[in-house]
Design an enzyme around this catalytic site. Sequence first.
Site, PDB file in Angstrom:
ATOM      1  N   CYS A   1      40.459 -43.661  17.959  1.00  0.00           N
ATOM      2  CA  CYS A   1      40.334 -43.612  16.510  1.00  0.00           C
ATOM      3  C   CYS A   1      41.745 -43.491  15.937  1.00  0.00           C
ATOM      4  O   CYS A   1      42.717 -43.255  16.667  1.00  0.00           O
ATOM      5  CB  CYS A   1      39.469 -42.431  16.078  1.00  0.00           C
ATOM      6  SG  CYS A   1      40.151 -40.812  16.525  1.00  0.00           S
TER       7      CYS A   1
ATOM      8  N   HIS B   1      41.251 -36.153  25.065  1.00  0.00           N
ATOM      9  CA  HIS B   1      40.349 -35.764  26.150  1.00  0.00           C
ATOM     10  C   HIS B   1      40.164 -36.915  27.142  1.00  0.00           C
ATOM     11  O   HIS B   1      39.061 -37.451  27.320  1.00  0.00           O
ATOM     12  CB  HIS B   1      38.994 -35.329  25.578  1.00  0.00           C
ATOM     13  CG  HIS B   1      39.068 -34.046  24.829  1.00  0.00           C
ATOM     14  ND1 HIS B   1      38.207 -33.725  23.800  1.00  0.00           N
ATOM     15  CD2 HIS B   1      39.914 -32.996  24.934  1.00  0.00           C
ATOM     16  CE1 HIS B   1      38.526 -32.532  23.319  1.00  0.00           C
ATOM     17  NE2 HIS B   1      39.555 -32.076  23.987  1.00  0.00           N
TER      18      HIS B   1
ATOM     19  N   CYS C   1      44.957 -34.945  12.351  1.00  0.00           N
ATOM     20  CA  CYS C   1      44.310 -36.083  11.694  1.00  0.00           C
ATOM     21  C   CYS C   1      44.090 -35.763  10.210  1.00  0.00           C
ATOM     22  O   CYS C   1      43.634 -34.663   9.874  1.00  0.00           O
ATOM     23  CB  CYS C   1      42.972 -36.360  12.374  1.00  0.00           C
ATOM     24  SG  CYS C   1      41.978 -37.617  11.540  1.00  0.00           S
TER      25      CYS C   1
ATOM     26  N   HIS D   1      35.595 -25.968  20.915  1.00  0.00           N
ATOM     27  CA  HIS D   1      36.284 -27.247  20.737  1.00  0.00           C
ATOM     28  C   HIS D   1      37.508 -27.018  19.852  1.00  0.00           C
ATOM     29  O   HIS D   1      37.469 -26.233  18.902  1.00  0.00           O
ATOM     30  CB  HIS D   1      35.335 -28.256  20.093  1.00  0.00           C
ATOM     31  CG  HIS D   1      35.877 -29.653  20.044  1.00  0.00           C
ATOM     32  ND1 HIS D   1      36.787 -30.055  19.100  1.00  0.00           N
ATOM     33  CD2 HIS D   1      35.632 -30.741  20.820  1.00  0.00           C
ATOM     34  CE1 HIS D   1      37.078 -31.329  19.293  1.00  0.00           C
ATOM     35  NE2 HIS D   1      36.394 -31.766  20.338  1.00  0.00           N
TER      36      HIS D   1
ATOM     37  N   GLU E   1      38.966 -28.715  17.510  1.00  0.00           N
ATOM     38  CA  GLU E   1      38.787 -28.932  16.074  1.00  0.00           C
ATOM     39  C   GLU E   1      37.992 -27.794  15.439  1.00  0.00           C
ATOM     40  O   GLU E   1      38.311 -27.348  14.337  1.00  0.00           O
ATOM     41  CB  GLU E   1      38.070 -30.262  15.816  1.00  0.00           C
ATOM     42  CG  GLU E   1      37.897 -30.556  14.338  1.00  0.00           C
ATOM     43  CD  GLU E   1      37.025 -31.762  14.054  1.00  0.00           C
ATOM     44  OE1 GLU E   1      36.266 -31.721  13.063  1.00  0.00           O
ATOM     45  OE2 GLU E   1      37.083 -32.734  14.822  1.00  0.00           O
TER      46      GLU E   1
ATOM     47  N   THR F   1      34.032 -33.245  12.765  1.00  0.00           N
ATOM     48  CA  THR F   1      34.133 -34.647  12.333  1.00  0.00           C
ATOM     49  C   THR F   1      33.603 -35.654  13.339  1.00  0.00           C
ATOM     50  O   THR F   1      33.232 -36.764  12.969  1.00  0.00           O
ATOM     51  CB  THR F   1      35.598 -35.018  12.015  1.00  0.00           C
ATOM     52  OG1 THR F   1      36.388 -34.882  13.202  1.00  0.00           O
ATOM     53  CG2 THR F   1      36.154 -34.128  10.919  1.00  0.00           C
TER      54      THR F   1
ATOM     55  N   CYS G   1      33.431 -38.000  10.411  1.00  0.00           N
ATOM     56  CA  CYS G   1      34.345 -39.126  10.216  1.00  0.00           C
ATOM     57  C   CYS G   1      33.572 -40.434  10.365  1.00  0.00           C
ATOM     58  O   CYS G   1      32.955 -40.685  11.402  1.00  0.00           O
ATOM     59  CB  CYS G   1      35.485 -39.067  11.231  1.00  0.00           C
ATOM     60  SG  CYS G   1      36.581 -40.492  11.168  1.00  0.00           S
TER      61      CYS G   1
ATOM     62  N   ASN H   1      32.623 -36.541  22.551  1.00  0.00           N
ATOM     63  CA  ASN H   1      32.363 -37.809  21.875  1.00  0.00           C
ATOM     64  C   ASN H   1      31.903 -38.856  22.883  1.00  0.00           C
ATOM     65  O   ASN H   1      30.992 -39.650  22.616  1.00  0.00           O
ATOM     66  CB  ASN H   1      33.634 -38.274  21.150  1.00  0.00           C
ATOM     67  CG  ASN H   1      33.509 -39.672  20.589  1.00  0.00           C
ATOM     68  OD1 ASN H   1      34.079 -40.610  21.141  1.00  0.00           O
ATOM     69  ND2 ASN H   1      32.779 -39.834  19.508  1.00  0.00           N
TER      70      ASN H   1
ATOM     71  N   SER I   1      38.391 -41.332  22.575  1.00  0.00           N
ATOM     72  CA  SER I   1      39.506 -40.799  23.357  1.00  0.00           C
ATOM     73  C   SER I   1      39.835 -41.683  24.558  1.00  0.00           C
ATOM     74  O   SER I   1      40.615 -41.290  25.419  1.00  0.00           O
ATOM     75  CB  SER I   1      39.163 -39.387  23.843  1.00  0.00           C
ATOM     76  OG  SER I   1      37.947 -39.388  24.569  1.00  0.00           O
TER      77      SER I   1
END
Length: 299
Positions: free
Chosen positions: A12, A40, A96, A128, A130, A166, A203, A233, A275
């Site tokens: 991303c 990751h 980000c 995590h 984030e 996100t 996101c 993800n 990732s």
Amino acid sequence: MKVTIDQNSGYCFGVEFAIQMAEDEMEESDNLYCLGDIVHNDMEVQRLHKKGLRIISREDLENLRDCKVLIRAHGEPPATYQTALTNNIELIDASCPVVLKLQNRVKNAFDQMEKADGQIVIYGKPGHAEVIGITGQTMGKAIIVMHDEDLNKIDYTKPVTLFSQTTKSTQGFYRIKAMIEERLKETNGELETATFNANDSICRQVSNREPQLQRFAQEQDVIIFVSSKKSSNGKALFEVCRAANQHSYFIANEEEIQPEWFEGMTTVGICGATSTPMWLMEQVANGIRTLDSKLVETT
């Protein structure tokens, strides 16, 4: 076999930006510290390690002085910036923009909830990076929910403001939202706007990949999904592939490819997580093409 790489897969914007910042910085200095894995994906971390990127923990940060440290795309809590200020550490901030915007929204919402004796709830993965950064905006008071049983942590007699990590699933967020609404109704008799405020902070560059990936998986005979095993993800997007195509396989690199997966198949799709670097998917595609050539020669 025809081997196709999904052009919508791969990094991303936030991850790509962070890696570019790291590589640019390392061109000017021999070593650069990074707070946690920059992405990751073990193979990408190893590639950057050879260039001089050194992964450190938050505990390591406390003991560093007079150096440069990269903040990855996931963002960091306020405490990290305070430590850097105290220890004369120059931060290369690659957070980000989407994550930074979410942190600001959560901070503003938390200030309002404190006045109303309310609660900030985050739909995300505990621990995590984030999520740690987001909860840092609430002085650690945010309630993290990921599974149904986590909803028991919420006090439904008090106002609730909901946000999402996100990179979480859109479907999962709205499912959690509906369950909170139902419990608020059960507790209070009716749901008032002032009682519950849900914010879809996922996101769209990430969430839009689900329908794109579903279409891609349906168009192929077999799907090879490339991702680190520790990418949340990656796990979520692989399930999208498997739901659309039962011949979907999760691998970390080309060494995990199994020849029997391709028996009777004519088209192979290669895809990955946000990732997953494109160079790794190309490496896997070349591995499958080499395997295909060998199978043709033996027949």
